[in-house]
Design a protein around this motif. Sequence first.
Motif, PDB file in Angstrom:
ATOM      1  N   THR A 110      -9.194   2.414  -7.928  1.00 57.09           N
ATOM      2  CA  THR A 110      -9.570   3.471  -8.867  1.00 57.09           C
ATOM      3  C   THR A 110     -10.606   3.010  -9.880  1.00 57.09           C
ATOM      4  N   GLU A 111     -10.380   1.846 -10.493  1.00 59.86           N
ATOM      5  CA  GLU A 111     -11.253   1.383 -11.572  1.00 59.86           C
ATOM      6  C   GLU A 111     -12.501   0.659 -11.075  1.00 59.86           C
ATOM      7  N   TYR A 112     -12.413  -0.006  -9.936  1.00 60.20           N
ATOM      8  CA  TYR A 112     -13.549  -0.801  -9.462  1.00 60.20           C
ATOM      9  C   TYR A 112     -14.288  -0.138  -8.304  1.00 60.20           C
ATOM     10  N   LEU A 113     -13.581   0.617  -7.487  1.00 64.58           N
ATOM     11  CA  LEU A 113     -14.229   1.306  -6.366  1.00 64.58           C
ATOM     12  C   LEU A 113     -14.412   2.798  -6.636  1.00 64.58           C
ATOM     13  N   GLY A 114     -13.990   3.246  -7.792  1.00 68.08           N
ATOM     14  CA  GLY A 114     -14.182   4.646  -8.168  1.00 68.08           C
ATOM     15  C   GLY A 114     -13.459   5.638  -7.281  1.00 68.08           C
ATOM     16  N   GLY A 115     -12.404   5.182  -6.618  1.00 71.64           N
ATOM     17  CA  GLY A 115     -11.631   6.070  -5.755  1.00 71.64           C
ATOM     18  C   GLY A 115     -12.268   6.345  -4.408  1.00 71.64           C
ATOM     19  N   GLU A 116     -13.405   5.749  -4.139  1.00 68.91           N
ATOM     20  CA  GLU A 116     -14.089   5.949  -2.852  1.00 68.91           C
ATOM     21  C   GLU A 116     -14.078   4.642  -2.080  1.00 68.91           C
TER      22      GLU A 116
ATOM     23  N   ASP B  56       5.918  -3.909  -6.477  1.00 63.47           N
ATOM     24  CA  ASP B  56       5.526  -3.039  -7.583  1.00 63.47           C
ATOM     25  C   ASP B  56       4.246  -3.539  -8.248  1.00 63.47           C
ATOM     26  N   LEU B  57       4.182  -4.826  -8.537  1.00 62.79           N
ATOM     27  CA  LEU B  57       2.987  -5.366  -9.170  1.00 62.79           C
ATOM     28  C   LEU B  57       1.791  -5.328  -8.225  1.00 62.79           C
ATOM     29  N   GLY B  58       2.038  -5.624  -6.950  1.00 61.76           N
ATOM     30  CA  GLY B  58       0.946  -5.558  -5.983  1.00 61.76           C
ATOM     31  C   GLY B  58       0.382  -4.168  -5.856  1.00 61.76           C
ATOM     32  N   ASN B  59       1.262  -3.167  -5.810  1.00 65.53           N
ATOM     33  CA  ASN B  59       0.803  -1.782  -5.755  1.00 65.53           C
ATOM     34  C   ASN B  59      -0.034  -1.425  -6.973  1.00 65.53           C
ATOM     35  N   GLU B  60       0.464  -1.831  -8.128  1.00 68.11           N
ATOM     36  CA  GLU B  60      -0.254  -1.513  -9.367  1.00 68.11           C
ATOM     37  C   GLU B  60      -1.639  -2.147  -9.374  1.00 68.11           C
ATOM     38  N   LYS B  61      -1.716  -3.373  -8.895  1.00 69.61           N
ATOM     39  CA  LYS B  61      -3.009  -4.066  -8.864  1.00 69.61           C
ATOM     40  C   LYS B  61      -3.962  -3.399  -7.875  1.00 69.61           C
ATOM     41  N   LEU B  62      -3.451  -3.020  -6.718  1.00 72.11           N
ATOM     42  CA  LEU B  62      -4.295  -2.344  -5.736  1.00 72.11           C
ATOM     43  C   LEU B  62      -4.794  -0.995  -6.248  1.00 72.11           C
ATOM     44  N   ILE B  63      -3.933  -0.282  -6.960  1.00 75.69           N
ATOM     45  CA  ILE B  63      -4.354   0.990  -7.538  1.00 75.69           C
ATOM     46  C   ILE B  63      -5.471   0.773  -8.546  1.00 75.69           C
TER      47      ILE B  63
ATOM     48  N   ASP C  24      -3.795  -8.527 -17.813  1.00 78.56           N
ATOM     49  CA  ASP C  24      -4.436  -7.629 -16.848  1.00 78.56           C
ATOM     50  C   ASP C  24      -3.654  -6.328 -16.696  1.00 78.56           C
ATOM     51  N   PHE C  25      -2.340  -6.432 -16.562  1.00 80.90           N
ATOM     52  CA  PHE C  25      -1.539  -5.227 -16.361  1.00 80.90           C
ATOM     53  C   PHE C  25      -1.518  -4.355 -17.609  1.00 80.90           C
ATOM     54  N   GLU C  26      -1.503  -4.978 -18.779  1.00 84.71           N
ATOM     55  CA  GLU C  26      -1.505  -4.195 -20.019  1.00 84.71           C
ATOM     56  C   GLU C  26      -2.830  -3.490 -20.243  1.00 84.71           C
ATOM     57  N   GLU C  27      -3.926  -4.139 -19.825  1.00 82.38           N
ATOM     58  CA  GLU C  27      -5.260  -3.584 -20.078  1.00 82.38           C
ATOM     59  C   GLU C  27      -5.812  -2.787 -18.903  1.00 82.38           C
ATOM     60  N   GLY C  28      -5.111  -2.801 -17.770  1.00 85.22           N
ATOM     61  CA  GLY C  28      -5.568  -2.064 -16.607  1.00 85.22           C
ATOM     62  C   GLY C  28      -6.847  -2.601 -16.005  1.00 85.22           C
ATOM     63  N   VAL C  29      -6.972  -3.941 -15.965  1.00 79.99           N
ATOM     64  CA  VAL C  29      -8.175  -4.577 -15.422  1.00 79.99           C
ATOM     65  C   VAL C  29      -7.775  -5.608 -14.374  1.00 79.99           C
ATOM     66  N   ASP C  30      -8.765  -6.148 -13.686  1.00 74.19           N
ATOM     67  CA  ASP C  30      -8.575  -7.230 -12.727  1.00 74.19           C
ATOM     68  C   ASP C  30      -9.526  -8.358 -13.120  1.00 74.19           C
ATOM     69  N   SER C  31      -8.988  -9.378 -13.772  1.00 72.56           N
ATOM     70  CA  SER C  31      -9.833 -10.457 -14.290  1.00 72.56           C
ATOM     71  C   SER C  31     -10.506 -11.244 -13.177  1.00 72.56           C
TER      72      SER C  31
ATOM     73  N   LEU D 267       0.813  -1.208   0.000  1.00 74.97           N
ATOM     74  CA  LEU D 267       0.000   0.000   0.000  1.00 74.97           C
ATOM     75  C   LEU D 267       0.849   1.263   0.000  1.00 74.97           C
ATOM     76  N   PHE D 268       2.142   1.107  -0.231  1.00 71.83           N
ATOM     77  CA  PHE D 268       3.058   2.233  -0.085  1.00 71.83           C
ATOM     78  C   PHE D 268       2.656   3.432  -0.938  1.00 71.83           C
ATOM     79  N   ILE D 269       2.212   3.189  -2.160  1.00 73.59           N
ATOM     80  CA  ILE D 269       1.880   4.293  -3.055  1.00 73.59           C
ATOM     81  C   ILE D 269       0.624   5.015  -2.590  1.00 73.59           C
ATOM     82  N   LEU D 270      -0.329   4.236  -2.072  1.00 74.02           N
ATOM     83  CA  LEU D 270      -1.624   4.808  -1.724  1.00 74.02           C
ATOM     84  C   LEU D 270      -1.713   5.298  -0.293  1.00 74.02           C
TER      85      LEU D 270
END
Length: 460
Positions: A231-237, A220-227, A442-449, A12-15
């Motif tokens: 952002t994409e699934y919880l809308g930042g809230e 790094d990958l974990g951070n990217e997935k959490l972001i 998933d990482f290329e498309e910015g999704v979580d399958s 969670l370092f980035i967030l």
Amino acid sequence: MIIKKGLLCFLLFILFSCNNDDDTTPPTPPTGDSVSEIWFSEEKGYIFEFTESNDIFYNVNAAGCAIQDDDFVIEDFFGFELNQISENELVASSDLSDIDVVFTRLPEQNPFCLSDQIAMTDEPKVNFDHFWNIFNDYYAFFEARNIDWAQYESLRDQVTSENLYDIIEELALVLEDGHVSIYDDELGIEIESGDVRLLERLNANLSGDLIIQDIQDYYDLGNEKLITIVTEYLGGEFGIDDRDNIIWGLIDDETGYINVLTMEGYGTDFNNELSTLNDILDTIMEDLTAAGISKLVLDLRFNEGGIDTVALDIASRFMDQERLSYFKKARLGDSYTENTAFSIGPKGNFQFTEDIVLLASPITVSAGELFTLCLKDQPYVTIVGENTAGAFSTILNHVLPNGAEVGLSNEIYTDAQGVTFEIVGIGPGAPENQISFFSTADFEEGVDSGIDRALEVLEN
């Protein structure tokens, strides 16, 4: 080394900022005036010696005795309290353990750890003897892993000061067990038995620059997935507890999301771990109730375990009734301790028992797997993702004569039907629900399958 218990908060370092428990002071439970002399737990290979000046914590195996702590404080033993229930029986219990540890009184002239038997040495062959015998005496899964441990005893003849840890690492890697580790802080040695297998599983659907080589790659990958998730699934809230252990929010008007990142570190010390956790769970459940959701994605893919009773308290919020959930026994010589049954029932003012998809991954281990074990047979729960790590046992900790710490599995968990999931883990029942935790696509498309598949399941 790739994964170590307690490090996942850095994902969670980035967030978020991750709180540190190192400065906390455990409470001081009373030990009672009746606690004295020398006490032995055969199951754990532990000896407590209580003296007027200080208390000593020993480890014993067939090769001899080593001192784990020569100024031992029982409160530091995972928040345990001691209760002497008879002249010759002492019980160590804790709210943070689902079992009690029983000690029996030894004669004052200790047959295991006489002064001339205590090993405190860097001599490599002595340390190898202790390492081999710790596993020979207490490890529970040689048969399950099809390993003839006896054949490796002769490696003692090859051991030198230069190759001791090379040989120990070779044996540890044979076990491929996520709960087997060796740490020598003085020399900077860190050996994790399950890392090779874990890397293979995490990299199975990654390619190019995304291949995980070390722990920073994983972060790094974990951070990217959490972001992507927040952002994409919880809308930042989303909500998150003060110690950054649980994330929760809404995917849509009908569907909630809870990501349980760890099964430890909710309180500031042993004494308030569970009370703090349950306050957080109350808040989460109140939020879900207020939102009126009818579906839930319960994400355990980042969960690297922790405390069993934390896992059980969280699981209780998803129980519709009390159910027999699992059995547990520990290796005891050539046999096992009594196979103890554990039931989990509803807890709190509200339990979510409508449609749930539980997301699992190779990272899901230990207490994270126990949580999965407790929920897997609920009729309203579907598992999506990958099989869990397959390492359930509470880690048994011993030390070598040179001070190195050794962790191993000595407990066997089974489900309510008596099936063990050690090594294989718990995973999706249907092939279409087998979704990789990490994938290049998933990482290329910015999704979580995994979440996408969970939403498809919840629509049906």
